[in-house]
Design a protein around this motif. Structure first.
Motif, short mmCIF file in Angstrom:
data_model
loop_
_atom_site.label_atom_id
_atom_site.label_comp_id
_atom_site.label_asym_id
_atom_site.label_seq_id
_atom_site.Cartn_x
_atom_site.Cartn_y
_atom_site.Cartn_z
N LEU A 114 0.82 -1.22 0.00
CA LEU A 114 0.00 0.00 0.00
C LEU A 114 0.85 1.27 0.00
CD1 LEU A 114 -2.73 -1.21 2.52
CD2 LEU A 114 -3.10 -0.71 0.09
N GLY A 115 2.17 1.08 -0.08
CA GLY A 115 3.04 2.23 -0.23
C GLY A 115 3.73 2.70 1.03
N VAL A 116 3.60 1.96 2.13
CA VAL A 116 4.24 2.37 3.38
C VAL A 116 5.69 1.90 3.35
CG1 VAL A 116 4.19 2.21 5.89
CG2 VAL A 116 2.04 2.22 4.60
N ALA A 117 6.60 2.81 3.59
CA ALA A 117 8.03 2.47 3.60
C ALA A 117 8.32 1.53 4.77
CB ALA A 117 8.88 3.72 3.70
N GLY A 118 9.25 0.60 4.54
CA GLY A 118 9.55 -0.41 5.54
C GLY A 118 9.95 0.13 6.88
N GLU A 119 10.74 1.26 6.88
CA GLU A 119 11.26 1.74 8.15
C GLU A 119 10.19 2.35 9.05
OE1 GLU A 119 12.20 4.88 5.00
OE2 GLU A 119 12.21 2.71 5.18
N VAL A 120 9.02 2.69 8.47
CA VAL A 120 8.00 3.31 9.33
C VAL A 120 6.86 2.34 9.65
CG1 VAL A 120 8.50 5.63 8.50
CG2 VAL A 120 6.76 4.26 7.34
N ILE A 121 6.95 1.05 9.22
CA ILE A 121 5.92 0.07 9.56
C ILE A 121 6.00 -0.22 11.05
CG2 ILE A 121 5.20 -2.34 9.25
CD1 ILE A 121 6.10 -2.15 6.36
N PRO A 122 4.87 -0.15 11.79
CA PRO A 122 4.89 -0.41 13.22
C PRO A 122 5.37 -1.82 13.53
CG PRO A 122 2.83 0.63 12.57
CD PRO A 122 3.54 0.23 11.31
N LEU A 123 5.86 -2.02 14.76
CA LEU A 123 6.37 -3.33 15.16
C LEU A 123 5.25 -4.25 15.66
CD1 LEU A 123 9.65 -2.29 17.01
CD2 LEU A 123 9.40 -3.18 14.69
#
Length: 845
Positions: free
Chosen positions: A184-193
């Protein structure tokens, strides 16, 4: 959709559109759906050769798509999220659909229908859980449909294989969400844990979007729940071998259970995969489809096997696959765990607790087509409740199926796989012990059911020891009959298995226990199978008493089917053997049944001799059941000979004895015979009372033969009273019942009675057809009385039409037959012939 030979230019002329307009529409470059009347219907008719059925299918599909379009117009799509961490581009994650796909029209239509409901409930998520056993084609169906409707989801499609039953570790919801967020376009580094935060971000991104989400191969509701969007404009399709009841109950999912392919579709799939070899060998192809249990995955693997052996005929392949124990070995697709049938099944099996895995293995050895929890408890040496819990678990995993409430089954490939596992993981001793418990269970429960249903004959059945595991309660005859009806096919299978695999004692005891149920219920084919196995088992193990019982039982079945020569042969053998081993009760049975065979053949002197011997011996032994049936049979013979006082005396004694013994079958037949005596004497009120009681009892007992005879005689009473419609209705019901249970003597009887009613209402042509049919059938089986009755009836129909020569011909035939039988009907025929001769003489003067 285009037919061969129709290009777009031709189509454009036929539907009266310019080529450029039609090209734009067919290529999807339009902002709204084309009109049905102006374009879609003419286009469908042109491409289908004006096939109305095809037009109707496309009309329904057009309505669905129009509804989706209307929903899209009512709820405009907001722009996709934008920003430094989002790529403004809709995902298109659907894997390619299978190239060859056949059938599933009803399931695809149901998914179309569900699509039309998108957005009807603002807070609901529309989910279709496509469930079914391994390899049944869940993923293929989901992807086929997803590709067909992808245009209805302009914001994209998400897909994930959750690997719920893969050999590898299942994919966690946390990891699946990460993949969706990236798509959906969310960059990997900002995906929640955390999974909760990822699920919240996922729902936020899908809010207001029109997206299709395919969650393939899910193992549990817990794995799926975080992946459900909150937007009513999104559609989620979940495939799983588990039925995911929580998804239905809590989230309003619509469940679509996928069954095996219909036979025609299975063969069509083979044809699509391997081409002309199917058309060249249609019978072998049909058998191959069944050997693969009509399971799409197995069919595809088998087709691949055929493709790699182009010089091997399908018939040879079928022969190789025919051995169930080797079938899965031959269907192994090069060791690939994702495509091999054994590997696919193993994915589900390896996730089972050890107790459930053991039950699954042992169920493969069950010889019948289905089972209930009581049988599972016996097989696995557990309690009924524990067995129920395990079968529920196996059903949820689609390792077994529940074709109807309380009954479970396992299709052939899973059965073969389970049996293979049992031979590998369970010792021979444990396997044999499990089967012994199962056979003990069926024998003991059958004995209890028969004791409840027909307690008067308990002494004639073998003593059966209590089983080691619990059996279902049998509080009343209705419950007992319901159990016997439900388990009948299994009991046949158990008899065949025990006779040939080392449990011959169970075979013989089941035969003797079940014979009365099989006889009165009209299950003659099953009776022949069971008693024949018992005969071989008894002879093989040197059990003469069992052999005599089996011979007696076979003789009774052959008698009911009208095979009088075979019946007499088996009964004479039974009589000889019973006398050799001093089996006096067996001797009574053989004498009595032989007497009834001679009765059907019209040999009245032999009838009386055998039945009198049976009655005398039964009274000497104190065998009151044998006494009652000998009295009943003798009373029936006296009735046919016109000795009504003797008949009524014997039948009343039989009725009294049957009621004292609680023998409801004997009571029903005594009432029936007494009703017939009263009917012949013209006492119609008494006849009706007795026959109605007999009919009620027969129906309560499930005795279809007794029911048919009661209907016949009631119909005759109604005819004698001038109630012709009631007579016809009863006779036709009786004829149908006799035909259902393969009782040709009764059917000939019924055909003659229908004809007599038709003649009474002045329809001689129709009556003649029924009498002719009765004559043919009675001649085939040697039923001499019904032959004579048919000749008499045919004479009357010809007389009604003025064909006196044919009337005289048939009356002479009837006179000879009745004279030979020594029955009072001969006087009526003499009267007819005398009147005919006098009329001819008067005419000649």
């Amino acid at each position: 959709m285009e037919r061969r030979g129709l290009d777009r230019a031709v189509l454009a002329r036929r539907v009266r559109y310019s080529r450029s307009q039609l090209y734009e529409i067919l290529d999807g470059r339009i902002s709204r759906p084309p009109e049905w009347d102006r374009l879609v219907e003419p286009l469908v008719r042109a491409c289908s050769g004006n096939d109305g059925r095809v037009v109707e299918v496309w009309r329904r599909r057009y309505d669905v798509l129009l509804a989706v379009y209307g929903e899209l117009k009512r709820q405009p799509v907001p722009p996709s999220p934008s920003g430094p961490d989002v790529t403004p581009m809709g995902p298109a994650q659907l894997p390619a659909a299978v190239k060859v796909f056949t059938g599933r029209a009803a399931e695809l239509a149901e998914l179309d229908r569900l699509l039309a409901t998108v957005g009807e409930t603002p807070t609901a998520v529309v989910i279709s859980a496509v469930s079914g056993t391994a390899g049944v084609g869940k993923s293929a169906l989901a992807l086929r449909w997803a590709h067909q409707v992808r245009a209805a989801f302009p914001d994209g499609q998400l897909y994930v294989n959750l690997r719920g039953f893969d050999p590898d570790q299942p994919l966690s919801a946390t990891d699946a969400l990460a993949g969706f967020l990236r798509a959906l376009g969310v960059a990997g580094e900002v995906i929640p844990l955390e999974v909760e935060e990822r699920a919240a971000a996922y729902r936020s991104l899908l809010d207001g979007r029109r997206m299709l989400v395919v969650l393939d191969n899910a193992s549990s509701v817990e794995q799926v729940r975080p992946l459900l969007p909150g937007a009513p404009t999104c559609v989620v399709v979940v495939t799983s071998r588990d039925s995911l009841p929580g998804l239905v109950a809590r989230h309003g999912a619509h469940r679509l259970d996928l069954d095996l392919l219909p036979h025609e579709d299975a063969v069509a799939l083979l044809a699509a995969l391997i081409g002309g070899r199917v058309e060249a060998e249609p019978e072998a192809a049909a058998m191959l489809a069944e050997l693969c249990a009509r399971l799409p995955l197995a069919l595809r693997v088998a087709a691949e096997l055929a493709a790699t052996r182009p010089t091997t005929s399908l018939a040879q392949l079928v022969s190789e696959l025919g051995d169930e124990q080797w079938r899965l070995e031959l269907l192994d697709a090069g060791g690939d765990a994702h495509t091999a049938v054994r590997g696919v099944f193993s994915w589900s099996y390896q996730l089972l607790p050890s107790s459930a895995a053991r039950v699954f293995r042992l169920l493969g050895m069950h010889p019948g087509p289905d089972f209930d929890p009581w049988a599972v408890a016996a097989l696995t040496n557990t309690g009924r409740d524990q067995a129920q819990q395990i079968v529920d678990m196996l059903a949820r995993a689609h390792l077994i199926q529940a074709p109807r409430p309380g009954r479970y089954s396992m299709h052939d490939l899973l059965r073969a796989y389970a049996t293979h596992l049992a031979t590998v993981e369970d010792s021979k001793t444990n396997r044999e012990a499990a089967l012994t418990r199962l056979f003990d269970h069926y024998l003991a429960t059958a004995a209890t059911a028969m004791d409840t249903l027909i307690p008067a004959e308990r002494h004639r059945r073998p003593h059966v020891r209590p089983p080691a595991t619990p059996t279902p309660p049998m509080p009343d005859p209705a419950t007992a009959r319901a159990w016997l009806d439900a388990e009948r096919v299994n009991l046949v299978a158990v008899t065949a298995y025990t006779a040939t695999r080392g449990w011959p004692g169970h075979t013989v005891q089941l035969s003797t226990t079940l014979y009365r149920y099989l006889l009165v219920s009209g299950h003659f084919s099953d009776g022949l199978t069971i008693h024949t196995y018992a005969l071989h088992a008894a002879r093989h193990t040197g059990k003469p008493a069992g052999e005599a019982d089996a011979l007696n039982n076979l003789g009774r079945i052959y008698r009911q089917q009208g095979h009088y020569r075979q019946a007499a042969d088996h009964l004479q053998q039974a009589l000889t053997l019973a006398r050799e081993i001093s089996d006096r009760v067996g001797e009574v049975r053989a004498l009595s049944t032989l007497g009834t065979v001679y009765h059907r053949q019209g040999h009245y002197q032999q009838v009386t001799d055998h039945l009198q011997q049976a009655l005398t011996l039964a009274r000497e032994l104190g065998d009151r059941v044998g006494e009652a049936y000998s009295l009943l049979d003798l009373g029936t013979v006296y009735r046919d000979q016109g000795h009504y006082r003797q008949a009524a005396d014997h039948l009343q004694q039989a009725l009294t004895l049957a009621r004292e013994l609680g023998d409801r079958v004997g009571e029903a037949y005594a009432l029936l015979a007494l009703g017939t005596v009263y009917r012949r004497q013209g006492h119609y009120q008494q006849a009706t009372g007795h026959l109605q009681q007999a009919l009620t009892l027969a129906r309560e007992l499930g005795d279809r033969v007794g029911e048919a005879y009661a209907l016949l005689d009631l119909g005759t009473v109604y005819r004698r009273q001038g109630h012709y419609q009631q007579a016809t209705d009863h006779h036709e019901q009786a004829q149908g019942l006799f035909r259902e249970v393969d009782h040709p003597h009764g059917e000939a009887y019924a055909l003659n009675r229908v004809a007599e009613t038709l003649l009474s209402i002045r329809q001689p042509d129709q009556a003649r057809a029924y009498h002719a049919a009765a004559l043919t059938l009675a001649s085939q089986i040697g039923a001499r009385y019904e032959q004579a009755r048919a000749h008499n009836g045919l004479a009357l129909t010809h007389q009604a039409d003025g064909d006196l020569d044919q009337a005289r011909h048939h009356w002479r035939k009837a006179l000879a037959a009745y004279t030979n039988l020594g029955v009072p009907d001969v006087e009526d025929v003499r009267t007819y012939l005398t009147a005919l001769d006098q009329a001819a003489e008067n005419e000649s003067r």
